[in-house]
Design an enzyme around this catalytic site. Structure first.
Site, PDB file in Angstrom:
ATOM      1  N   ASP A   1      -3.296   7.403  -3.604  1.00 48.16           N
ATOM      2  CA  ASP A   1      -3.216   6.289  -2.654  1.00 48.16           C
ATOM      3  C   ASP A   1      -3.589   5.022  -3.433  1.00 48.16           C
ATOM      4  O   ASP A   1      -4.681   4.952  -4.001  1.00 48.16           O
ATOM      5  CB  ASP A   1      -4.218   6.597  -1.533  1.00 48.16           C
ATOM      6  CG  ASP A   1      -4.208   5.590  -0.394  1.00 48.16           C
ATOM      7  OD1 ASP A   1      -3.409   4.650  -0.431  1.00 48.16           O
ATOM      8  OD2 ASP A   1      -5.015   5.779   0.546  1.00 48.16           O
TER       9      ASP A   1
ATOM     10  N   HIS B   1      -7.067  10.908   5.262  1.00 46.85           N
ATOM     11  CA  HIS B   1      -8.424  10.423   5.547  1.00 46.85           C
ATOM     12  C   HIS B   1      -9.295  11.626   5.871  1.00 46.85           C
ATOM     13  O   HIS B   1      -9.202  12.184   6.956  1.00 46.85           O
ATOM     14  CB  HIS B   1      -8.416   9.407   6.692  1.00 46.85           C
ATOM     15  CG  HIS B   1      -7.690   8.146   6.332  1.00 46.85           C
ATOM     16  ND1 HIS B   1      -6.506   7.777   6.899  1.00 46.85           N
ATOM     17  CD2 HIS B   1      -7.967   7.188   5.427  1.00 46.85           C
ATOM     18  CE1 HIS B   1      -6.094   6.625   6.369  1.00 46.85           C
ATOM     19  NE2 HIS B   1      -6.958   6.254   5.467  1.00 46.85           N
TER      20      HIS B   1
ATOM     21  N   HIS C   1     -11.994   6.162   1.683  1.00 48.86           N
ATOM     22  CA  HIS C   1     -12.029   7.453   2.381  1.00 48.86           C
ATOM     23  C   HIS C   1     -11.918   8.621   1.415  1.00 48.86           C
ATOM     24  O   HIS C   1     -11.322   8.481   0.341  1.00 48.86           O
ATOM     25  CB  HIS C   1     -10.877   7.517   3.387  1.00 48.86           C
ATOM     26  CG  HIS C   1      -9.546   7.085   2.827  1.00 48.86           C
ATOM     27  ND1 HIS C   1      -8.631   7.976   2.314  1.00 48.86           N
ATOM     28  CD2 HIS C   1      -8.991   5.853   2.657  1.00 48.86           C
ATOM     29  CE1 HIS C   1      -7.579   7.305   1.876  1.00 48.86           C
ATOM     30  NE2 HIS C   1      -7.761   6.011   2.061  1.00 48.86           N
TER      31      HIS C   1
ATOM     32  N   ASP D   1       0.864  -1.186   0.000  1.00 45.65           N
ATOM     33  CA  ASP D   1       0.000   0.000   0.000  1.00 45.65           C
ATOM     34  C   ASP D   1       0.899   1.234   0.000  1.00 45.65           C
ATOM     35  O   ASP D   1       1.719   1.403   0.895  1.00 45.65           O
ATOM     36  CB  ASP D   1      -0.903  -0.027   1.236  1.00 45.65           C
ATOM     37  CG  ASP D   1      -2.012   1.010   1.168  1.00 45.65           C
ATOM     38  OD1 ASP D   1      -1.909   1.975   0.378  1.00 45.65           O
ATOM     39  OD2 ASP D   1      -2.992   0.854   1.927  1.00 45.65           O
TER      40      ASP D   1
ATOM     41  N   GLU E   1     -10.894   1.117  -1.273  1.00 41.73           N
ATOM     42  CA  GLU E   1      -9.967   0.039  -0.903  1.00 41.73           C
ATOM     43  C   GLU E   1     -10.650  -1.159  -0.259  1.00 41.73           C
ATOM     44  O   GLU E   1     -10.687  -1.277   0.950  1.00 41.73           O
ATOM     45  CB  GLU E   1      -8.824   0.559  -0.025  1.00 41.73           C
ATOM     46  CG  GLU E   1      -9.211   1.376   1.176  1.00 41.73           C
ATOM     47  CD  GLU E   1      -7.962   1.840   1.932  1.00 41.73           C
ATOM     48  OE1 GLU E   1      -7.076   1.019   2.190  1.00 41.73           O
ATOM     49  OE2 GLU E   1      -7.890   3.025   2.266  1.00 41.73           O
TER      50      GLU E   1
ATOM     51  N   GLU F   1      -6.444  -1.128  -4.089  1.00 37.53           N
ATOM     52  CA  GLU F   1      -6.876   0.259  -3.881  1.00 37.53           C
ATOM     53  C   GLU F   1      -6.528   1.143  -5.071  1.00 37.53           C
ATOM     54  O   GLU F   1      -5.457   1.002  -5.663  1.00 37.53           O
ATOM     55  CB  GLU F   1      -6.202   0.817  -2.620  1.00 37.53           C
ATOM     56  CG  GLU F   1      -6.568   2.266  -2.306  1.00 37.53           C
ATOM     57  CD  GLU F   1      -6.038   2.731  -0.959  1.00 37.53           C
ATOM     58  OE1 GLU F   1      -5.032   2.158  -0.484  1.00 37.53           O
ATOM     59  OE2 GLU F   1      -6.624   3.665  -0.392  1.00 37.53           O
TER      60      GLU F   1
HETATM   61 MN    MN Z   1      -3.639   2.989   0.810  1.00 41.95          MN
HETATM   62 MN    MN Z   2      -6.339   4.503   1.561  1.00 39.50          MN
END
Ligand code: MN
Ligand code: MN
Length: 294
Positions: free
Chosen positions: A93, A163, A155, A82, A187, A279
């Site tokens: 992200d 977030h 998010h 990630d 995600e 994600e």
């Molecule tokens: Mn992530």
């Molecule tokens: Mn994330």
């Protein structure tokens, strides 16, 4: 807040390149420390900065595991990678999972979270209910006889804020909130376990919570560095050691005791079963949705 679309797209492009670079070189047995360094160096080489410490979470660890400065762990099992890039606070992200054991169950988990992400992206458009997106994630994962992790979610993303605003559930929570124009991460996590995570040990990942005064000189120095370099984005002890030397760990400890920092724990699947994650970041506009990390 006005979004800077060109920086958002550029961050997305770099995150995507760094992700595909990682997909190409990660092998079973490689030191996690080396993997994280290579990925983060690639982001910098491409003109971005890491938006948070690269997380390399193995098997039942669902998320928030990043190597310490002296980490001895190696890549194995089902590995979630990630990663985040930011340009001037505009974040991308993205995450993927790989099976390093040639294991049928792991492969099925990965297919589930990949398909769930795809399905949620198809569902995404301005004004759709977030619970509808959650439902599409749940249905894909459930159709393979697996469960999403229901207490982890996508998010909203704002500038220097990983977030922000809302959560995008990984199941139908019957909420009424809708997708507005803006930046979001989707995600899904899939597991053969009971579908919840609990806190494990501290991850060495932190976020600045307060700039309040601290007494010790080394803590002040570390605080100043955090404010300048990371602002309100997550960072880790490994990065501080790299930039300020091993003595930064003492400053870090003082800052934690003084209440300046939020500390993240590793997140562990409650029944100890393996977890996969995929994600992407999306930019929702009036008439379209752009996957920035495609
Ligand atoms: Mn992530
Ligand atoms: Mn994330």
């Amino acid at each position: 807040m006005q979004l800077d679309k060109s920086k958002i797209l550029q961050a997305g492009k770099i995150a995507s390149e760094a992700r595909e670079f990682a997909r190409g070189f990660i092998k079973k047995g490689a030191p996690l420390l080396e993997i994280a360094d290579k990925i983060e160096n690639k982001m910098i080489e491409l003109g971005g900065k890491p938006a948070f410490p690269t997380c390399l979470s193995i098997n039942e660890i669902a998320a928030h595991s990043t190597p310490s400065h002296d980490d001895k762990r190696i890549a194995e099992g089902i590995l979630k990678i990630d990663m985040g890039v930011h340009i001037d606070g505009w974040i991308a992200d993205t995450a993927f999972s790989i099976d390093l054991e040639n294991d049928g169950e792991n492969k099925k988990l990965i297919i589930a979270s990949e398909k769930a992400l795809e399905s949620a992206i198809k569902t995404a458009k301005k004004s759709v209910k977030l619970s509808e997106m959650g439902k599409s994630i749940y249905n894909e994962i459930n159709s393979l006889g697996l469960s999403p992790i229901i207490n982890l979610s996508g998010h909203g993303i704002s500038r220097y804020e990983l977030h922000a605003r809302v959560s995008i559930p990984n199941f139908d929570n019957s909420g009424k909130e809708i997708l507005e124009e803006g930046l979001y991460a989707i995600e899904p996590f899939a597991t053969s376990g009971n579908g919840r995570v609990h806190d494990g040990k501290p991850s060495g990942i932190y976020r600045l919570e307060s700039e309040k005064n601290v007494r010790s000189p080394i803590a002040r120095e570390v605080l100043k560095f955090i404010i300048e370099e990371y602002k309100t984005l997550p960072f880790c002890s490994r990065w501080l050691v790299k930039n300020l030397g091993i003595r930064a760990l003492i400053g870090l400890k003082h800052l934690e005791e003084n209440g300046n920092l939020h500390s993240y724990a590793e997140l562990i699947e409650s029944s100890g079963k393996n977890v996969s994650q995929n994600e992407h970041t999306i930019l929702v506009e009036k008439d379209s949705v752009i996957v920035t990390t495609k």
